[in-house]
Design a protein around this motif. Structure first.
Motif, PDB file in Angstrom:
ATOM      1  N   UNK A   7       0.838  -1.202   0.000  1.00 55.12           N
ATOM      2  CA  UNK A   7       0.000   0.000   0.000  1.00 55.12           C
ATOM      3  C   UNK A   7       0.870   1.248   0.000  1.00 55.12           C
ATOM      4  N   UNK A   8       0.369   2.321  -0.642  1.00 60.86           N
ATOM      5  CA  UNK A   8       1.002   3.637  -0.507  1.00 60.86           C
ATOM      6  C   UNK A   8       0.098   4.477   0.388  1.00 60.86           C
ATOM      7  N   UNK A   9       0.618   4.805   1.568  1.00 58.70           N
ATOM      8  CA  UNK A   9      -0.121   5.587   2.555  1.00 58.70           C
ATOM      9  C   UNK A   9       0.418   7.013   2.550  1.00 58.70           C
ATOM     10  N   UNK A  10      -0.448   7.983   2.347  1.00 57.12           N
ATOM     11  CA  UNK A  10      -0.036   9.384   2.376  1.00 57.12           C
ATOM     12  C   UNK A  10      -0.316  10.007   3.733  1.00 57.12           C
ATOM     13  N   UNK A  11       0.661  10.731   4.277  1.00 61.09           N
ATOM     14  CA  UNK A  11       0.457  11.508   5.507  1.00 61.09           C
ATOM     15  C   UNK A  11       0.625  12.973   5.144  1.00 61.09           C
ATOM     16  N   UNK A  12      -0.428  13.753   5.386  1.00 60.02           N
ATOM     17  CA  UNK A  12      -0.473  15.148   4.932  1.00 60.02           C
ATOM     18  C   UNK A  12      -0.647  16.081   6.118  1.00 60.02           C
ATOM     19  N   UNK A  13      -0.007  17.252   6.029  1.00 59.82           N
ATOM     20  CA  UNK A  13      -0.178  18.287   7.047  1.00 59.82           C
ATOM     21  C   UNK A  13       0.873  19.352   6.869  1.00 59.82           C
ATOM     22  N   UNK A  14       0.681  20.466   7.576  1.00 59.59           N
ATOM     23  CA  UNK A  14       1.651  21.563   7.512  1.00 59.59           C
ATOM     24  C   UNK A  14       2.878  21.238   8.362  1.00 59.59           C
ATOM     25  N   UNK A  15       3.895  22.104   8.250  1.00 61.25           N
ATOM     26  CA  UNK A  15       5.054  21.994   9.147  1.00 61.25           C
ATOM     27  C   UNK A  15       4.563  22.114  10.580  1.00 61.25           C
ATOM     28  N   UNK A  16       5.042  21.217  11.434  1.00 61.08           N
ATOM     29  CA  UNK A  16       4.610  21.230  12.827  1.00 61.08           C
ATOM     30  C   UNK A  16       3.408  20.364  13.104  1.00 61.08           C
ATOM     31  N   UNK A  17       2.881  19.694  12.070  1.00 61.85           N
ATOM     32  CA  UNK A  17       1.699  18.847  12.268  1.00 61.85           C
ATOM     33  C   UNK A  17       2.052  17.507  12.912  1.00 61.85           C
ATOM     34  N   UNK A  18       3.337  17.134  12.844  1.00 59.95           N
ATOM     35  CA  UNK A  18       3.780  15.879  13.453  1.00 59.95           C
ATOM     36  C   UNK A  18       4.035  14.761  12.463  1.00 59.95           C
ATOM     37  N   UNK A  48       5.153   4.821   2.940  1.00 58.15           N
ATOM     38  CA  UNK A  48       4.557   5.951   3.673  1.00 58.15           C
ATOM     39  C   UNK A  48       5.105   7.211   3.027  1.00 58.15           C
ATOM     40  N   UNK A  49       4.239   7.978   2.386  1.00 58.83           N
ATOM     41  CA  UNK A  49       4.665   9.175   1.651  1.00 58.83           C
ATOM     42  C   UNK A  49       4.169  10.409   2.402  1.00 58.83           C
ATOM     43  N   UNK A  50       5.111  11.242   2.857  1.00 60.96           N
ATOM     44  CA  UNK A  50       4.797  12.412   3.673  1.00 60.96           C
ATOM     45  C   UNK A  50       4.915  13.673   2.831  1.00 60.96           C
ATOM     46  N   UNK A  51       3.907  14.537   2.894  1.00 64.63           N
ATOM     47  CA  UNK A  51       3.929  15.782   2.129  1.00 64.63           C
ATOM     48  C   UNK A  51       2.964  16.791   2.741  1.00 64.63           C
ATOM     49  N   UNK A  52       3.088  18.054   2.322  1.00 64.32           N
ATOM     50  CA  UNK A  52       2.112  19.061   2.733  1.00 64.32           C
ATOM     51  C   UNK A  52       1.090  19.317   1.629  1.00 64.32           C
ATOM     52  N   UNK A  53       1.254  18.646   0.485  1.00 66.41           N
ATOM     53  CA  UNK A  53       0.497  18.979  -0.721  1.00 66.41           C
ATOM     54  C   UNK A  53      -0.453  17.835  -1.088  1.00 66.41           C
ATOM     55  N   UNK A  54      -1.754  18.078  -0.946  1.00 65.82           N
ATOM     56  CA  UNK A  54      -2.740  17.057  -1.286  1.00 65.82           C
ATOM     57  C   UNK A  54      -2.793  16.783  -2.785  1.00 65.82           C
ATOM     58  N   UNK A  55      -2.368  17.743  -3.602  1.00 62.65           N
ATOM     59  CA  UNK A  55      -2.325  17.516  -5.050  1.00 62.65           C
ATOM     60  C   UNK A  55      -1.317  16.425  -5.391  1.00 62.65           C
ATOM     61  N   UNK A  56      -0.190  16.404  -4.681  1.00 60.57           N
ATOM     62  CA  UNK A  56       0.814  15.350  -4.875  1.00 60.57           C
ATOM     63  C   UNK A  56       0.250  14.005  -4.419  1.00 60.57           C
ATOM     64  N   UNK A  57      -0.413  14.007  -3.271  1.00 56.24           N
ATOM     65  CA  UNK A  57      -1.010  12.778  -2.730  1.00 56.24           C
ATOM     66  C   UNK A  57      -2.038  12.197  -3.696  1.00 56.24           C
ATOM     67  N   UNK A  90      -9.766   6.513   2.352  1.00 54.37           N
ATOM     68  CA  UNK A  90      -9.159   6.302   1.047  1.00 54.37           C
ATOM     69  C   UNK A  90      -9.024   7.638   0.322  1.00 54.37           C
ATOM     70  N   UNK A  91      -8.096   7.697  -0.597  1.00 60.06           N
ATOM     71  CA  UNK A  91      -7.713   8.970  -1.213  1.00 60.06           C
ATOM     72  C   UNK A  91      -8.883   9.660  -1.899  1.00 60.06           C
TER      73      UNK A  91
END
Length: 585
Positions: free
Chosen positions: A37-48, A217-226, A246-247
């Motif tokens: 599975x490719x799991x995306x984790x999204x949030x701003x800087x400081x979100x954890x 596990x793919x970490x980003x701040x950009x939902x467009x990338x996710x 799900x996405x």
């Protein structure tokens, strides 16, 4: 995709020690990662989100970071289950790199500058596999081919500083997959990369994930990338998971106001907005940290911000009735690359090659292209921070290429620049207030210290900061706040013309939206003229009236942003546009 659970995160809490207390960077979160599975984790800087990945890898900075609660259970293919928080560091070293690997955000700081790229990847292979040095080298060369690095033998012998950002990131990916790990964590691996390089890296990760049946596990701040990558998405805010699913469901039917804000704040390509929505437009937080919703519908809110084609036409027509404030004629900037035994230059890189264009008062002219296209060199040549060769740069009737250094210093009161990296643009040993006052002192604009201080505080408020920030040092601010300080510093000389050089490229999309809105607000208040440099065509389209597309030091096309986006004339521009992550969810 298999439904077998590979990694279980249960009630994970990670804290960081400060002088007086502990701060919860990750607060009681739980989620699963399934096989393949490719799991995306999204949030701003400081979100954890990054702290979550460092917790999984047990790479928290000692002694400040500490996992205080929870379990991280890894289910091996042989049926054995291990809580990686309960094993020794020596045992963890056997898993780290072999079973679980990580691609870090900034490859330049992740690669050792004193070893060649090839030796660093070979070292990872030798550490975890029973093989000879010769076999490790051959495997490294094979991996370099697999991650589509041209001339693998040259890359093997190259040091990190000799490679581009995209090449370094591919070296990091080669290192991460060298032992065919079950879990691959990619922490912001495409931040600040060109859209074309970003697309290549995303495609590469997808291909490798399928080939090796790896869980990502793919970490980003950009939902467009996710949207282009992940099967399942987790949205984090202030250390907590606020939404997961799900996405498709997350992108098309977000429930939490924070998710709605993240979706709305990326510049759209199919419409012009008065300003970009921000997180604050969709949510507010009370004194107890309780989040409430301000807007129910993204579409309804955004539709109220749309500028019609007729309104935009009226605004731009006013600009082009005036005489150009800046004229660039046949400009060349070449850098020597080879010299003969007598010291005479025998070869050049043509960073800017025979470039001509005009800029009009009150216009924002976008400058877009990949790294190495010459856009930053051109921006610095306009201020003569880099001396140009042939050609003219005529500002208000004066050819500034012929001015003395003393005359140029006077001119720079009128033409200012905001650089890409705010941290390296600010002196770490002086406060934000002193940094803003420094140009005033150098140019003798305000000679009285108290008056300079009052002006600096006024400028801080102008960029939505407050008086207390005057006394803080650069390391005490976030990236967005540091960029605001740099903007305030640029404004301190009351300039008429500002060059923004990749000034939002490394910021979270939400912070990026705030800074872009700020630049547009200041433009209206002070009637600035901008040259806005970026590799992100969607950002350039939002900010600009006209746009220049550059490649290999030359202008590929120039014109109205809508016309270039809807009807690009060159294959290069078409490729740039097609590489933009889809944001029309």
């Amino acid at each position: 995709m298999s439904s077998k659970t590979l990694l279980e995160i249960k009630n994970l809490t990670t804290e960081f020690k400060t002088k007086s207390t502990y701060i919860k960077a990750v607060d009681n979160i739980s989620f699963n990662l399934n096989k393949a599975e490719i799991l995306g984790i999204v949030g701003e800087s400081g979100s954890g989100k990054s702290v979550t990945s460092l917790s999984v890898m047990r790479l928290l900075p000692f002694p400040y970071g500490k996992i205080t609660d929870g379990q991280i259970i890894y289910h091996k293919d042989d049926g054995q289950s291990i809580d990686i928080l309960k094993i020794s560091e020596k045992e963890m070293q056997r898993y780290r790199g072999k079973e679980m690997a990580m691609i870090f955000q900034e490859p330049m700081t992740s690669l050792n500058p004193v070893f060649t790229c090839g030796n660093q990847v070979a070292e990872a292979i030798l550490l975890h596999q029973k093989t000879s040095k010769k076999q490790a080298k051959e495997k490294t060369l094979s991996l370099f081919e697999e991650v589509r690095l041209h001339n693998p033998r040259h890359i093997f012998k190259s040091y990190p500083h000799q490679l581009s950002g995209g090449q370094k990131q591919r070296v990091m990916i080669a290192m991460a997959i060298s032992c065919k790990p079950s879990i691959l964590i990619a922490d912001e691996p495409t931040t600040a990369l060109d859209v074309t390089v970003q697309k290549n890296i995303l495609d590469l990760i997808k291909q490798l994930q399928k080939k090796y049946d790896t869980s990502v596990i793919f970490i980003t701040h950009d939902l467009a990338v996710i949207s282009e990558l992940a099967d399942y998405v987790i949205v984090m805010y202030k250390g907590k998971i606020v939404e997961k699913g799900n996405t498709y469901d997350i992108l098309h039917n977000p429930k939490h106001p924070y998710t709605k804000g993240l979706l709305a704040c990326r510049p759209p390509l199919n419409k012009h907005l008065k300003y970009l929505p921000t997180i604050k437009d969709f949510m507010k937080t009370d004194a107890h940290g309780v989040v409430t919703e301000k807007q129910k519908s993204i579409t309804a809110f955004v539709n109220n911000l749309i500028i019609t084609d007729e309104q935009r036409k009226k605004e731009t027509e006013k600009i082009y009735t005036k005489k150009p404030v800046l004229q660039v004629k046949n400009l060349n900037t070449f850098f020597p690359t080879n010299k003969n035994i007598f010291g005479k230059t025998t070869d050049y890189i043509k960073a800017v090659n025979n470039v001509s264009f005009d800029v009009y008062p009150g216009e924002t002219l976008g400058l877009v292209g990949e790294s190495g296209c010459g856009k930053t060199t051109l921006g610095r040549a306009l201020l003569q921070l880099i001396k140009s060769g042939q050609g003219q740069i005529i500002y208000k009737g004066v050819d500034i290429t012929k001015l003395s250094n003393r005359e140029l210093r006077k001119l720079r009161k009128n033409i200012s620049i905001v650089f890409q990296d705010p941290y390296s643009s600010l002196n770490p040993h002086i406060t934000a207030g002193e940094a803003i006052m420094e140009p005033m002192k150098v140019h003798g604009i305000i000679k009285n210290y108290k008056a300079r201080k009052n002006k600096a505080i006024e400028l801080l408020k102008e960029v939505d900061m407050d008086e207390s920030h005057f006394y803080r040092y650069p390391h005490e601010f976030s990236g967005g706040q540091r960029q605001r300080i740099c903007i305030a510093r640029a404004l301190s000389l009351n300039p008429e013309f500002i060059v923004c050089d990749e000034s939002v490229s490394a910021l979270d999309v939400s912070i990026q939206a705030q800074v872009l809105n700020l630049l547009n607000k200041l433009k209206k208040e002070f009637n600035f003229t901008y040259i806005f440099i970026s590799h992100d065509l969607s950002v350039v389209k939002f900010m600009s009236d006209r746009m220049i597309v550059m490649k290999d030091g030359e202008i590929q096309e120039i014109g109205d942003v809508d016309q270039i986006y809807s009807n690009p004339k060159t294959e290069y521009t078409k490729n740039l546009i097609s590489s933009i992550p889809c944001e029309n969810f």
